[in-house]
Write a protein that holds these residues in place. Structure first.
Motif, PDB file in Angstrom:
ATOM      1  N   ILE A 111       4.158   0.701 -10.254  1.00 46.18           N
ATOM      2  CA  ILE A 111       3.850   2.101  -9.932  1.00 46.18           C
ATOM      3  C   ILE A 111       2.331   2.258  -9.821  1.00 46.18           C
ATOM      4  N   SER A 112       1.888   2.807  -8.697  1.00 49.82           N
ATOM      5  CA  SER A 112       0.446   2.962  -8.490  1.00 49.82           C
ATOM      6  C   SER A 112      -0.064   4.338  -8.915  1.00 49.82           C
ATOM      7  N   PHE A 128      -0.887  -5.189  -2.647  1.00 45.67           N
ATOM      8  CA  PHE A 128      -1.474  -4.680  -3.892  1.00 45.67           C
ATOM      9  C   PHE A 128      -2.204  -3.348  -3.705  1.00 45.67           C
ATOM     10  N   ASP A 129      -2.111  -2.769  -2.508  1.00 41.70           N
ATOM     11  CA  ASP A 129      -2.742  -1.466  -2.262  1.00 41.70           C
ATOM     12  C   ASP A 129      -2.125  -0.407  -3.166  1.00 41.70           C
ATOM     13  N   LYS A 130      -2.975   0.487  -3.679  1.00 42.23           N
ATOM     14  CA  LYS A 130      -2.504   1.514  -4.608  1.00 42.23           C
ATOM     15  C   LYS A 130      -2.541   2.880  -3.921  1.00 42.23           C
ATOM     16  N   PHE A 131      -1.363   3.334  -3.501  1.00 44.60           N
ATOM     17  CA  PHE A 131      -1.237   4.626  -2.831  1.00 44.60           C
ATOM     18  C   PHE A 131      -1.024   5.740  -3.861  1.00 44.60           C
ATOM     19  N   TYR A 188       9.308  17.832 -13.742  1.00 47.06           N
ATOM     20  CA  TYR A 188       9.530  16.610 -12.968  1.00 47.06           C
ATOM     21  C   TYR A 188       8.271  15.738 -12.959  1.00 47.06           C
ATOM     22  N   ILE A 189       8.503  14.433 -12.787  1.00 48.61           N
ATOM     23  CA  ILE A 189       7.411  13.468 -12.598  1.00 48.61           C
ATOM     24  C   ILE A 189       7.639  12.774 -11.263  1.00 48.61           C
ATOM     25  N   LEU A 190       6.592  12.730 -10.444  1.00 49.99           N
ATOM     26  CA  LEU A 190       6.650  12.006  -9.173  1.00 49.99           C
ATOM     27  C   LEU A 190       5.925  10.681  -9.356  1.00 49.99           C
ATOM     28  N   SER A 191       6.551   9.585  -8.916  1.00 50.52           N
ATOM     29  CA  SER A 191       5.910   8.268  -9.016  1.00 50.52           C
ATOM     30  C   SER A 191       5.893   7.600  -7.647  1.00 50.52           C
ATOM     31  N   ARG A 192       4.874   6.788  -7.415  1.00 49.34           N
ATOM     32  CA  ARG A 192       4.769   6.052  -6.154  1.00 49.34           C
ATOM     33  C   ARG A 192       4.685   4.568  -6.467  1.00 49.34           C
ATOM     34  N   GLY A 196       0.725   8.539   1.187  1.00 51.47           N
ATOM     35  CA  GLY A 196       0.135   7.905   2.355  1.00 51.47           C
ATOM     36  C   GLY A 196       0.796   6.585   2.719  1.00 51.47           C
ATOM     37  N   SER A 197       0.388   6.065   3.886  1.00 48.03           N
ATOM     38  CA  SER A 197       0.900   4.787   4.364  1.00 48.03           C
ATOM     39  C   SER A 197      -0.207   4.114   5.183  1.00 48.03           C
ATOM     40  N   TYR A 198       0.179   3.162   6.027  1.00 54.37           N
ATOM     41  CA  TYR A 198      -0.794   2.443   6.853  1.00 54.37           C
ATOM     42  C   TYR A 198      -1.015   3.159   8.191  1.00 54.37           C
ATOM     43  N   SER A 199      -1.995   2.661   8.945  1.00 55.16           N
ATOM     44  CA  SER A 199      -2.391   3.259  10.225  1.00 55.16           C
ATOM     45  C   SER A 199      -2.798   4.722  10.057  1.00 55.16           C
ATOM     46  N   ASN A 200      -3.339   5.048   8.874  1.00 57.47           N
ATOM     47  CA  ASN A 200      -3.758   6.424   8.560  1.00 57.47           C
ATOM     48  C   ASN A 200      -2.626   7.433   8.696  1.00 57.47           C
TER      49      ASN A 200
END
Length: 520
Positions: free
Chosen positions: A351-352, A406-409, A362-366, A423-427
């Protein structure tokens, strides 16, 4: 704990009326927009974004150790607070607008001579504190040191060089004319005469040959207001590992800081002492199996906080139970399906980021592939799971090779708790509806035309949206991933940081050195 606002109350209302309609997102503003082909300096890349509780101020931190503050302008122009207008059911005809307020250098690069380590100046986290007496307060941290900043308008006296008006007969012994008078003797206030230029006036004042020019006193002509950022306290030397998160307590007096193995509790007024409340460091480091990745205080219960781990679990702890919270009061984790384990399972489960909903229910996790929404009253599993970029699953080997895995979003929730974003890739970034029955799953691009990558909303939020990614011009050395439909994805442009306005549908997100803002 009750589930008002973003939780139970909102859900009951939406269940009766059906899920809310998907939002139509529009571009609002961009700060630091790049021109075509402009190369981004590493120090200018934004590394943290945070709205304050009112939503009237926004702070960003960058890799160069700077903190930039923005303030809202549209509510001021209406003469009333925007929330007051909403209460009066008065339509505000404009979208949220911000302007640059000030910036300051929060951290500088350092060198730890004991460990022979360079400490980057990069801002990892920013958290707003309670404003007081017209001053703004915030915490900022790099890998090792947390700082407490006060930003306040200071009135600076602007003094004219000299008063241009000459004045006769003043009571301070000034000479009315700039030269010696040749006419009849003119008395001045102190009984001196202009033609006594070579003689003494009293014991301590004498005139030079030829007389003196008029004495002109400087006067205060105006007051300028300057914004001054002052570092009030520095909280240092408490973490052996890199600080990954800081979080304010609702009591307004304390905050926590977390690194890979420990969570420390601080008092804002005391910078030379902290209490270690969570320590997961084993006696033998070879037995280490998981690390802390993020920690956050409950928004209203000052005794409750949550922290996430690299194994995909979230632990809720109660500070009333013991001074050192080695045991958790609740554990939230999703058990993997048998036979589904692979080399990448544990890496992508890490989880990042975690965020509490505004009401604390509630808790939101990514994690790397998904967003999960957890009910703190239900620890059997998440209540909702949203697939962020499922189309990357066949590309995990490539993502591991170029370290993208290993990117932390980061993630965020809307103030009403009805939507989540990440977020994701390609902005690109994704917005999902999390009200019961909602199928909202929007893909937006951090550009002036955010909807140009939009596709038909799927029937289920968890469905893969591979058709939503279109070809992106490749930048950087790494080869972009190619999806099944032949479209390419740029792993060098990633949208890691974003924040949702606390009371409106407005999102601020960072694409490299540019800050984009959208509203719906």
């Amino acid at each position: 704990m009750d589930g008002g606002g973003g939780g139970g109350g909102g859900e009951v209302a939406s269940a009766a009326a059906g899920p809310p309609a998907p939002l139509d997102w529009k571009f609002s503003q961009v700060f630091g927009e790049r021109t075509a082909g402009e190369e981004v300096q590493e120090v200018d890349v934004i590394s943290a974004i945070e709205f304050d509780k009112t939503g009237d101020h926004l702070a960003t931190g960058d890799r160069g150790g700077r903190v930039v503050l923005f303030e809202r302008t549209d509510s001021k122009e209406h003469g009333r607070n925007r929330r007051d207008l909403e209460r009066m059911d008065c339509s505000v005809g404009r979208h949220p607008e911000f302007r640059y307020k000030t910036e300051f250098q929060s951290h500088e690069p350092e060198f730890d001579y004991l460990k022979s380590l360079e400490i980057e100046e990069k801002i990892n986290n920013i958290r707003w504190c309670q404003a007081a007496n017209g001053a703004l307060f915030l915490l900022s941290t790099n890998d090792k040191t947390i700082k407490f900043w006060k930003v306040q308008e200071k009135k600076v006296k602007k003094i004219s060089d000299m008063n241009a008006d000459t004045f006769k007969g003043s009571g301070n012994g000034s000479i009315a004319s700039s030269s010696v008078s040749s006419g009849p003797k003119q008395g001045v206030a102190n009984g001196s005469y202009p033609d006594r230029s070579n003689k003494s006036l009293g014991n301590d004042l004498s005139f030079p040959p030829g007389g003196i020019s008029s004495l002109r006193l400087p006067v205060v002509s105006s007051y300028e207001t300057n914004l001054v950022a002052r570092c009030r306290r520095v909280y240092a030397h408490a973490h052996d590992y890199h600080i990954n998160s800081i979080s304010n307590n609702s009591d307004g007096e304390t905050f926590i800081s977390a690194d890979d193995l420990r969570v420390n509790l601080w008092n804002l007024e005391i910078s030379n002492q902290s209490f270690n409340i969570v320590d997961v460091k084993p006696s033998n480091m070879e037995d280490l199996t998981e690390v802390i990745t993020s920690a956050e205080f409950h928004p209203t219960h000052c005794n409750t906080l949550a922290y996430s781990s690299s194994k995909g679990s979230i632990r809720l702890i109660d500070l009333r139970q013991s001074a050192l919270c080695d045991s958790h009061s609740k554990l939230f984790e999703e058990h993997e399906a048998p036979g589904s384990r692979s080399f990448f399972t544990e890496i992508i489960a890490s989880i990042s980021d975690i965020k509490f909903a505004k009401d604390g229910r509630y808790i939101l996790s990514r994690d790397y592939m998904t967003l999960k929404l957890w009910d703190i009253n239900m620890d059997s599993g998440p209540v909702s799971t949203f697939q962020v970029h499922e189309y990357l699953r066949p590309k995990l080997c490539d993502l591991y090779e170029n370290d993208s895995i290993f990117d932390k979003f980061e993630c965020c929730l809307s103030g009403d708790g009805l939507r989540v974003a990440t977020g994701s890739y390609s902005n690109l970034f994704r917005v999902f509806g999390c009200a019961p029955g909602s199928t909202e799953a929007t893909t937006l691009e951090a550009s002036k035309n955010p909807m140009r990558r939009q596709v038909q909303t799927p029937s289920r939020p968890s469905r893969s949206l591979s058709s939503s990614i279109t070809r992106v011009v490749r930048r950087g050395a790494e080869s972009p991933g190619v999806e099944a439909n032949g479209n390419s994805l740029d792993f060098t442009t990633k949208l890691l940081h974003l924040a949702w306005h606390p009371s409106e549908n407005s999102i601020a997100c960072a694409a490299a050195n540019s800050l984009y803002m959208y509203y719906a």
